[in-house]
Design an enzyme around this catalytic site. Structure first.
Site, short mmCIF file in Angstrom:
data_model
loop_
_atom_site.label_atom_id
_atom_site.label_comp_id
_atom_site.label_asym_id
_atom_site.label_seq_id
_atom_site.Cartn_x
_atom_site.Cartn_y
_atom_site.Cartn_z
N ASP A 103 -4.22 3.73 2.38
CA ASP A 103 -5.65 3.43 2.53
C ASP A 103 -5.89 1.96 2.93
O ASP A 103 -7.02 1.49 2.93
CB ASP A 103 -6.43 3.77 1.24
CG ASP A 103 -5.95 2.94 0.05
OD1 ASP A 103 -5.01 2.12 0.21
OD2 ASP A 103 -6.51 3.08 -1.05
N ASP B 189 -4.20 -9.67 -16.07
CA ASP B 189 -5.38 -10.53 -16.14
C ASP B 189 -6.40 -9.96 -17.13
O ASP B 189 -6.65 -8.75 -17.11
CB ASP B 189 -6.04 -10.54 -14.75
CG ASP B 189 -6.11 -11.93 -14.16
OD1 ASP B 189 -6.81 -12.77 -14.74
OD2 ASP B 189 -5.48 -12.15 -13.11
N HIS C 241 -4.38 -17.28 -5.72
CA HIS C 241 -5.32 -16.51 -4.89
C HIS C 241 -6.65 -17.22 -4.68
O HIS C 241 -7.54 -16.67 -4.05
CB HIS C 241 -5.54 -15.15 -5.55
CG HIS C 241 -6.18 -15.28 -6.91
ND1 HIS C 241 -5.53 -15.87 -7.98
CD2 HIS C 241 -7.40 -14.94 -7.36
CE1 HIS C 241 -6.33 -15.87 -9.03
NE2 HIS C 241 -7.47 -15.31 -8.69
N ASP C 242 -6.82 -18.41 -5.23
CA ASP C 242 -8.08 -19.14 -5.08
C ASP C 242 -7.95 -20.35 -4.17
O ASP C 242 -8.94 -21.08 -3.98
CB ASP C 242 -8.57 -19.62 -6.46
CG ASP C 242 -9.00 -18.47 -7.36
OD1 ASP C 242 -9.47 -17.45 -6.82
OD2 ASP C 242 -8.85 -18.59 -8.59
N ASN D 275 -0.35 4.47 -0.58
CA ASN D 275 -1.05 5.74 -0.29
C ASN D 275 -1.86 5.72 0.99
O ASN D 275 -2.76 6.54 1.20
CB ASN D 275 -1.93 6.15 -1.49
CG ASN D 275 -3.04 5.14 -1.73
OD1 ASN D 275 -3.03 4.06 -1.13
ND2 ASN D 275 -3.97 5.45 -2.58
N ASP E 224 0.86 -1.19 0.00
CA ASP E 224 0.00 0.00 0.00
C ASP E 224 0.89 1.24 0.00
O ASP E 224 1.62 1.47 0.96
CB ASP E 224 -0.89 -0.06 1.25
CG ASP E 224 -1.67 1.23 1.47
OD1 ASP E 224 -1.81 2.00 0.50
OD2 ASP E 224 -2.13 1.44 2.61
N ASP F 272 -1.54 -1.16 -4.09
CA ASP F 272 -1.79 -0.41 -5.33
C ASP F 272 -0.60 -0.53 -6.29
O ASP F 272 0.43 -1.12 -5.96
CB ASP F 272 -2.07 1.06 -5.01
CG ASP F 272 -1.11 1.59 -3.96
OD1 ASP F 272 0.11 1.47 -4.19
OD2 ASP F 272 -1.56 2.08 -2.91
N ASP G 7 -8.60 -15.18 -17.73
CA ASP G 7 -9.40 -15.73 -16.64
C ASP G 7 -10.52 -16.62 -17.20
O ASP G 7 -11.15 -16.30 -18.21
CB ASP G 7 -10.02 -14.56 -15.87
CG ASP G 7 -10.77 -14.99 -14.63
OD1 ASP G 7 -10.10 -15.40 -13.66
OD2 ASP G 7 -12.01 -14.92 -14.62
#
Ligand code: GLC
Length: 530
Positions: free
Chosen positions: A23, A96, A328-329, A21, A19, A27, A202
């Site tokens: 939040d 992706d 990620h799955d 920035n 991250d 990013d 995908d």
């Protein structure tokens, strides 16, 4: 030789990488800040999961504008600058492309659902109920928690159903419509012109569907995407259409107008290896993910051997294999491998290094999932922090969040990922498992990955050499990679010490630090130059 065959790929889940920035969400500029890290490790290419405009129902896999960056991740200038900086360091970037479906907030769908005769009325898959009032077919959504939810959702306005293989907020595009295809190719062109080095497609086996076929009833159809079993060899009614294979050829032809771009397909089906081969033979995708090391296979030496031997025989020179141990799955590899074992931190490090050795020495392109190279594990996510739509449907079973938690850069409160509370909790093991400390420790998992990648660069045999099994013991997987400087890999997948009949060669890497041949200690992995 093509870069995508020889290179080491690294998968970034952008929400969780860095991250920049403040939040709490990763990013594009965060990725740019960390380019040194890829150089340190020796990574050749990064694959970034979707960062396009999206309502984030499926965290970016529900896109509402294919050619713009979601403000959460930055803007198009940030992305151009990331490509530029990465290319300066000889790092390729693939992105992706989610073309099976859009978000329901995509202007195309907003228009399509307005009436039955607007210009985009046919851009999605709309159907009337059957004359007897039943659903158009009996297919079950891949995101169904109960295994009962249909792929059809009723739209009051059109008084018709629309199809969504995934969440109802992810309506499937109608690939049979020429204007849809044109819009998709235009979007590919946009990114190729900008200089991306390739795409990860995908859900690519689902593009075309045969709606008139009812799914076969039986135990299989109760299973949804992330539970499906390779063993059953069940032909999903909606996947692997010949039309999809032909379309893949068109996509690849289109990409070949540009120099040196790579295509990677996500092929998910119970057809397993057959389908994987079909999608990667001549003229089709360069690579398709081989997902057998994810949830499918029980990872002992015998099973792994049988898979890699089969793959090597069938693929031969017809297609190029690939390997992944995490994404990620799915649950993280280390978490899966230590299940039921009584292990301490040193054992965990050894097991991570064992699977690193497998991933980086088999014949095929390796994909490292971010954090795997540190020995990151799944993180427990309390109910009120569950973000994944699939995880919400599955609760109390864990969904996909545990493997998507922030990258562990250092041992500080938020793991050096962010200054503020991140979107998902940071794993408590950040105090031991983190980039900063592992860089300093020559025996860390991180430095073992670095050495392995270095040995790959140093040995043609490991990257492109042929593959030959060596028979030693049922608990051991061993093979030789042939080439100018051949390398023998010996791995003990059991928790026992095993005496092997082996002598000769020079050990160049060992996950214990000092080989004690002819004994192989529990989970020991060796690289031997012969
Ligand atoms: C793929 C992605 C997964 C996503 C799904 C729908 O399987 O890997 O994360 O949820 O497609 O786009």
């Amino acid at each position: 030789m093509e870069w995508w065959r020889e290179g080491v790929f690294y998968q970034i889940y952008p929400r969780s990488f860095k991250d920049s920035n403040g939040d709490g969400i990763g990013d594009l500029n965060g990725i740019k800040e960390k380019l040194d890290y890829f150089e340190y490790l020796g990574i050749d290419a990064i694959w970034i999961c979707p960062f396009f405009k999206s309502p984030m129902v499926d965290f970016g896999y529900d896109i509402s504008d294919y050619t713009s960056v979601d403000p959460i991740f930055g803007n198009i200038e940030d992305f151009k600058s990331l490509i530029d900086q990465a290319h300066k360091r000889n790092i390729k970037i693939i992105i992706d492309q989610v073309y099976n479906h859009t978000s329901d907030k995509h202007p195309w769908f907003v228009e399509s659902r307005k009436s039955r005769d607007n210009p985009k009325a046919d851009w999605y898959i709309w159907r009337d109920p059957k004359p007897n009032g039943e659903l158009p077919n009996n297919w079950v959504s891949l995101f169904s928690g109960s295994g009962e939810e249909s792929v059809w959702t009723w739209d009051e306005n059109r008084k018709q159903y629309y199809l969504h293989l995934f969440a109802k907020e992810q309506p499937d595009l109608n690939w049979r419509n020429e204007e849809v295809r044109k819009a998709i190719y235009d979007s590919m062109k946009f990114w190729l012109d900008m200089g991306v080095d390739g795409f990860r497609f995908d859900a690519a086996s689902h593009f075309y569907k045969a709606l008139d076929i009812n799914a076969k009833k039986g135990p299989q159809i109760k299973k949804s995407l992330f539970q499906s079993s390779r063993d059953e060899y069940y032909w999903d009614p909606f996947t692997a259409r010949p039309e999809t294979l032909m379309e893949v050829e068109n996509i690849v032809k289109f990409m070949n107008k540009y120099d040196n771009r790579a295509s990677v397909g996500e092929i998910s089906s119970d057809m397993g290896l057959c389908l994987y081969l079909l999608f990667t033979i001549q003229g089709r995708f360069n690579i398709a993910f081989n997902i057998d090391f994810l949830e499918k296979l029980s990872m002992n030496a015998k099973n792994i051997r049988s898979l890699v031997e089969t793959l090597d025989t069938f693929f031969g020179n017809r297609a190029w294999p690939s390997y992944v141990t995490g994404n990620h799955d799915n649950r993280r590899i280390l978490t899966r491998m230590i299940e039921g074992l009584n292990v301490n931190y040193e054992d965990k490090k050894r097991i991570s290094k064992l699977f690193a050795t497998l991933l980086l020495t088999l014949r095929g392109t390796p994909f490292i999932y971010y954090g795997e190279e540190l020995g990151m594990e799944d993180t427990y996510i309390p109910k009120d922090r569950v973000m994944d739509p699939w995880g919400k449907a599955l609760w109390p079973k864990p969904g996909r969040d545990p493997a998507r938690t922030p990258m562990q850069w250092d041992s500080s409160k938020y793991g050096g990922f962010s200054e503020v509370e991140p979107w998902l909790p940071v794993n408590e093991n950040k105090s031991l498992v983190n980039v900063e400390d592992e860089m300093k420790d020559k025996n860390s998992v991180l430095n073992f990955y670095k050495k392995l990648i270095f040995e790959r660069k140093n040995h043609d045999s490991l990257r492109i050499g042929t593959f030959e099994i060596i028979d030693l013991d049922d608990r051991i997987l061993s093979y030789k990679r042939n080439g100018e400087k051949p390398v023998v890999v010996i791995m003990n997948f059991s928790s026992e010490s095993v005496k092997i009949n082996w002598n000769g060669g020079k050990v160049i890497l060992d996950n214990y630090g000092n080989a004690e041949l002819p004994y192989l200690r529990p989970f020991e992995a060796l690289l031997i130059e012969i």
